[in-house]
Design an enzyme around this catalytic site. Sequence first.
Site, PDB file in Angstrom:
ATOM      1  N   SER A 169       9.729  33.032  29.538  1.00  0.00           N
ATOM      2  CA  SER A 169       9.624  32.853  28.086  1.00  0.00           C
ATOM      3  C   SER A 169      10.308  31.379  28.038  1.00  0.00           C
ATOM      4  CB  SER A 169      10.031  33.707  27.273  1.00  0.00           C
ATOM      5  OG  SER A 169       9.898  33.312  26.015  1.00  0.00           O
ATOM      6  N   SER A 177       6.591  34.019  21.095  1.00  0.00           N
ATOM      7  CA  SER A 177       7.770  34.649  20.524  1.00  0.00           C
ATOM      8  C   SER A 177       8.662  34.731  21.860  1.00  0.00           C
ATOM      9  CB  SER A 177       7.436  35.907  19.943  1.00  0.00           C
ATOM     10  OG  SER A 177       8.657  36.651  19.419  1.00  0.00           O
ATOM     11  N   GLU A 178       9.936  34.208  21.615  1.00  0.00           N
ATOM     12  CA  GLU A 178      10.713  33.897  22.713  1.00  0.00           C
ATOM     13  C   GLU A 178      11.206  35.098  23.492  1.00  0.00           C
ATOM     14  OE1 GLU A 178      11.237  32.369  19.934  1.00  0.00           O
ATOM     15  OE2 GLU A 178      13.551  32.438  19.303  1.00  0.00           O
ATOM     16  N   ASN A 179      11.234  36.247  22.848  1.00  0.00           N
ATOM     17  CA  ASN A 179      11.522  37.269  23.753  1.00  0.00           C
ATOM     18  C   ASN A 179      10.494  37.737  24.785  1.00  0.00           C
ATOM     19  OD1 ASN A 179       9.868  38.108  21.324  1.00  0.00           O
ATOM     20  ND2 ASN A 179      10.178  40.286  21.596  1.00  0.00           N
ATOM     21  N   GLY A 180       9.554  37.153  24.667  1.00  0.00           N
ATOM     22  CA  GLY A 180       8.580  37.297  25.741  1.00  0.00           C
ATOM     23  C   GLY A 180       7.199  37.580  25.624  1.00  0.00           C
TER      24      GLY A 180
END
Lengths: 218, 233
Positions: A88, A46-49
């Site tokens: 990320s 998930s690209e928010n980390g």
Amino acid sequence: MALSREQMAMRVARELQDGYYVNLGIGIPTLVANYIPDGMEVMLQSENGLLGMGQFPTEDEVDADMINAGKQTVTAVTGASIFSSAESFAMIRGGHVDLTVLGAFEVDVAGNIASYMIPGKLIKGMGGAMDLVAGADNIIVLMTHASKHGESKLLTKCSLPLTGAGCIKKVLTDLAYLEIEDGKFHLKERAPGVSVEEIVEKTEGELVVPDHVPEMQF
Amino acid sequence: MSGFDKVVNSYEEAMAGLEDDMTVIAGGFGLCGIPEGCIAQIKKMGTKGLTVVSNNCGVDGFGLGILLEDKQVKKMVSSYVGENALFMKQLLEGELEVELTPQGTLAEKMRAGGAGIPAFYTATGYGTLVGEGKDVREFDGRNYILEESITGDFAIVKGWKADRYGNVIYRHTAQNFNPMAATAGKITVVEVEEIVEPGELDPTQIHTPGIYVDRLIQGTFEKRIEQRTVREA
């Protein structure tokens, strides 16, 4: 019959392999997580980390500090890791993610994708989509083959502002699975009960149709 | 304040020196890990003409969204601004400018800014509106665009715990853009849930070393959830 949202997710899930790190975009791509084959281990990014995204929390588990890229509350699986946005996107832009699945408004024969903006109508921003399409090698675009009014979304040239240029090679629509090569769409599979004629009619960009087009099985 | 002690006792002190037309870099993703107290203080100060660099612009009535109410923001640099009706209204009426920036490029602009790197090449955005007017260079047969880094007059950051020296640990996905924002401010203000004495945090677990932090304040946080999504127990 055109594929349902669930069938589209099921078909994409067949592209998963054991040990894959996968980024699923918002919308139908998210459903792919429901069809990971038994016995296969896949980590969702998930690209928010967050690498190792788990299921939604129970009411008791809800934690405001644990969200996914769609800003939904989530959990982490055993063996997950959590990091900054720069970290990320280093894994995304550095080509470390094995499979990226995302939605789109349009795709064209040159592998261009438009997915984030409709001028004058929708100007919310690209989020991480431009990074994902530029950084990943293995991308599957998931979308309906044509608009509600029957206009093809598989085009000679995208009409909307691009998210990325020349980066798309695989497209799964509700009617077919296609690949893009040498400036053409290549029909690889058709949805159960969908005729080659219907796919040809709803594909505006140049389409190569082999003698035999296998029907997807579910 | 003495030596390495970064603790301040009021938000007035934390945001002192913020003036009209300055650039503020803010950590946070959606409403997760946002510096609620610093934002509230900027609202209270009424500072105008701000350029705010943040992945999102909060929602109507919460987060950075509250700075739109009195038109304090001149320009937003963000990757996604879709959760905010007032933002859209001000944008369409020309009262607000937005520079839509890919999320990874935004994170890297902050990281590079804080690391003294003025610009970098990336494939992200090549051949799109984002790449228009930017220098293009080919490396190993692939095209890249030149993106300039970002620094701010202020960076406002939300951490979980910090020691008095400003060594910060973030909690879960509330980390997001905060560590990069912390490096990129001329004055970096960090607000945390708990301040402890030096030595209480494990040095190997520190996310943001105190060298980046100028002012540290303990706050209280609402931590509003944007999309509460649950499954049956």
